[in-house]
Design a protein around this motif. Structure first.
Motif, PDB file in Angstrom:
ATOM      1  N   VAL A  87      16.922  71.758  51.890  1.00 52.28           N
ATOM      2  CA  VAL A  87      15.835  71.594  52.919  1.00 52.28           C
ATOM      3  C   VAL A  87      16.465  70.957  54.197  1.00 52.28           C
ATOM      4  O   VAL A  87      16.116  71.305  55.097  1.00 52.28           O
ATOM      5  N   ALA A  88      17.356  69.849  54.029  1.00 56.51           N
ATOM      6  CA  ALA A  88      17.862  69.259  55.047  1.00 56.51           C
ATOM      7  C   ALA A  88      18.735  70.242  55.962  1.00 56.51           C
ATOM      8  O   ALA A  88      18.565  70.259  57.151  1.00 56.51           O
ATOM      9  N   GLU A  89      19.355  71.197  55.464  1.00 56.43           N
ATOM     10  CA  GLU A  89      19.964  72.195  56.326  1.00 56.43           C
ATOM     11  C   GLU A  89      19.141  73.149  56.702  1.00 56.43           C
ATOM     12  O   GLU A  89      19.437  73.652  58.079  1.00 56.43           O
ATOM     13  N   ALA A  90      18.247  73.465  56.076  1.00 59.48           N
ATOM     14  CA  ALA A  90      17.290  74.792  56.569  1.00 59.48           C
ATOM     15  C   ALA A  90      16.566  73.937  57.792  1.00 59.48           C
ATOM     16  O   ALA A  90      16.102  74.823  58.704  1.00 59.48           O
ATOM     17  N   GLU A  91      16.069  72.747  57.631  1.00 63.47           N
ATOM     18  CA  GLU A  91      15.321  72.252  58.912  1.00 63.47           C
ATOM     19  C   GLU A  91      16.212  71.504  59.776  1.00 63.47           C
ATOM     20  O   GLU A  91      15.633  70.858  60.816  1.00 63.47           O
ATOM     21  N   GLN A  92      17.560  71.624  59.639  1.00 67.28           N
ATOM     22  CA  GLN A  92      18.415  71.061  60.594  1.00 67.28           C
ATOM     23  C   GLN A  92      18.061  69.245  60.682  1.00 67.28           C
ATOM     24  O   GLN A  92      17.777  68.940  61.865  1.00 67.28           O
ATOM     25  N   ALA A  93      17.845  68.776  59.557  1.00 67.73           N
ATOM     26  CA  ALA A  93      17.354  67.355  59.489  1.00 67.73           C
ATOM     27  C   ALA A  93      18.512  66.461  60.308  1.00 67.73           C
ATOM     28  O   ALA A  93      19.541  66.569  60.345  1.00 67.73           O
ATOM     29  N   GLU A  94      17.693  65.540  60.824  1.00 61.70           N
ATOM     30  CA  GLU A  94      18.228  64.287  61.664  1.00 61.70           C
ATOM     31  C   GLU A  94      19.215  63.574  60.352  1.00 61.70           C
ATOM     32  O   GLU A  94      20.464  63.063  60.367  1.00 61.70           O
ATOM     33  N   PHE A  95      18.490  63.383  59.261  1.00 57.78           N
ATOM     34  CA  PHE A  95      18.987  62.512  58.255  1.00 57.78           C
ATOM     35  C   PHE A  95      18.332  62.753  56.876  1.00 57.78           C
ATOM     36  O   PHE A  95      16.991  63.206  57.130  1.00 57.78           O
ATOM     37  N   ILE A  96      18.820  62.392  55.760  1.00 56.46           N
ATOM     38  CA  ILE A  96      18.123  62.128  54.670  1.00 56.46           C
ATOM     39  C   ILE A  96      17.925  60.838  54.151  1.00 56.46           C
ATOM     40  O   ILE A  96      18.732  60.158  54.217  1.00 56.46           O
ATOM     41  N   VAL A  97      16.881  60.320  53.392  1.00 58.95           N
ATOM     42  CA  VAL A  97      16.483  59.098  53.131  1.00 58.95           C
ATOM     43  C   VAL A  97      16.104  59.314  51.555  1.00 58.95           C
ATOM     44  O   VAL A  97      15.388  59.805  51.070  1.00 58.95           O
ATOM     45  N   ILE A  98      17.042  58.426  50.823  1.00 56.61           N
ATOM     46  CA  ILE A  98      16.908  58.467  49.463  1.00 56.61           C
ATOM     47  C   ILE A  98      16.926  56.980  48.904  1.00 56.61           C
ATOM     48  O   ILE A  98      17.187  56.111  49.501  1.00 56.61           O
ATOM     49  N   GLY A  99      16.157  56.576  47.751  1.00 54.62           N
ATOM     50  CA  GLY A  99      16.081  55.527  47.128  1.00 54.62           C
ATOM     51  C   GLY A  99      17.138  55.329  45.926  1.00 54.62           C
ATOM     52  O   GLY A  99      17.546  56.361  45.406  1.00 54.62           O
ATOM     53  N   LEU A 100      17.938  54.119  45.856  1.00 55.63           N
ATOM     54  CA  LEU A 100      18.753  53.654  45.032  1.00 55.63           C
ATOM     55  C   LEU A 100      18.401  52.872  44.041  1.00 55.63           C
ATOM     56  O   LEU A 100      17.564  51.912  44.430  1.00 55.63           O
ATOM     57  N   ARG A 101      18.660  52.923  42.779  1.00 56.29           N
ATOM     58  CA  ARG A 101      18.512  51.918  41.849  1.00 56.29           C
ATOM     59  C   ARG A 101      19.586  51.356  41.310  1.00 56.29           C
ATOM     60  O   ARG A 101      20.746  51.634  41.503  1.00 56.29           O
ATOM     61  N   ARG A 102      19.472  49.874  40.901  1.00 57.30           N
ATOM     62  CA  ARG A 102      20.367  49.055  40.255  1.00 57.30           C
ATOM     63  C   ARG A 102      21.191  50.067  39.172  1.00 57.30           C
ATOM     64  O   ARG A 102      20.313  50.486  38.343  1.00 57.30           O
ATOM     65  N   ARG A 103      22.237  50.054  39.023  1.00 58.43           N
ATOM     66  CA  ARG A 103      22.973  50.400  37.956  1.00 58.43           C
ATOM     67  C   ARG A 103      24.031  49.571  37.317  1.00 58.43           C
ATOM     68  O   ARG A 103      24.449  48.460  38.030  1.00 58.43           O
ATOM     69  N   THR A 104      24.128  49.562  35.962  1.00 56.97           N
ATOM     70  CA  THR A 104      25.216  48.893  35.269  1.00 56.97           C
ATOM     71  C   THR A 104      26.550  49.060  35.888  1.00 56.97           C
ATOM     72  O   THR A 104      26.847  50.241  36.264  1.00 56.97           O
ATOM     73  N   PRO A 105      27.455  48.236  35.640  1.00 58.25           N
ATOM     74  CA  PRO A 105      29.016  48.813  36.005  1.00 58.25           C
ATOM     75  C   PRO A 105      29.299  50.024  35.223  1.00 58.25           C
ATOM     76  O   PRO A 105      30.084  50.894  35.958  1.00 58.25           O
ATOM     77  N   VAL A 106      28.810  50.177  34.067  1.00 62.02           N
ATOM     78  CA  VAL A 106      29.504  51.549  33.365  1.00 62.02           C
ATOM     79  C   VAL A 106      28.497  52.885  34.146  1.00 62.02           C
ATOM     80  O   VAL A 106      29.171  53.637  34.380  1.00 62.02           O
ATOM     81  N   GLY A 107      27.290  52.593  34.234  1.00 63.25           N
ATOM     82  CA  GLY A 107      26.529  53.397  34.962  1.00 63.25           C
ATOM     83  C   GLY A 107      27.145  53.977  36.407  1.00 63.25           C
ATOM     84  O   GLY A 107      26.862  55.064  36.531  1.00 63.25           O
TER      85      GLY A 107
END
Length: 133
Positions: A87-107
């Motif tokens: 979608v970002a490529e098709a729309e020539q997006a300025e940028f993408i925003v994503i949410g990150l979750r906390r992960r364990t060291p193994v994760g």
């Protein structure tokens, strides 16, 4: 131009949506909200209804803010990273925003996470947002 945000109804997804909406208002850009699910046997009608109800709520909130926006629920068998990047490529997006979750060291060692794929493979900048504690 547009800003693409990956949205799921979690605290990380809501944090990403808030930041993306703020950026869209600031930049006077269109906001494209993507909710991507692989579908298949694990995706039942109850889950689909919950997502649909939440996306209607999101759409109402964005309308109240006066944002030019589009909400897309994609269930095409793709990984969410594939859908966001496409979608970002098709729309020539300025940028993408994503949410990150906390992960364990193994994760953190596990390869193939959607966030990692988006960060590495997107052709536009990616803004990664953490949820409030």
């Amino acid at each position: 131009m547009a800003i693409v945000v990956g949205y799921v109804p979690t605290k990380e997804g809501r944090a990403a949506l808030r930041r993306a909406a703020d950026e869209a208002l600031l930049r006077k850009s269109k906001l494209i909200v993507i909710n991507s699910n692989r579908g298949g046997r694990d995706y039942d009608s109850d889950e689909a209804q919950r997502f649909e109800t939440d996306l209607v709520r999101v759409q109402g909130e964005l309308e109240e803010q006066g944002l030019e926006h589009e909400v897309r629920q994609l269930v095409r068998g793709n990984e969410p990273a594939e859908d966001l990047i496409a979608v970002a490529e098709a729309e020539q997006a300025e940028f993408i925003v994503i949410g990150l979750r906390r992960r364990t060291p193994v994760g953190k060692l596990i390869l193939g996470s959607n966030a990692q794929r988006i960060l590495l493979d997107a052709s536009c900048p990616v803004l990664a947002v953490k949820a409030d504690a």
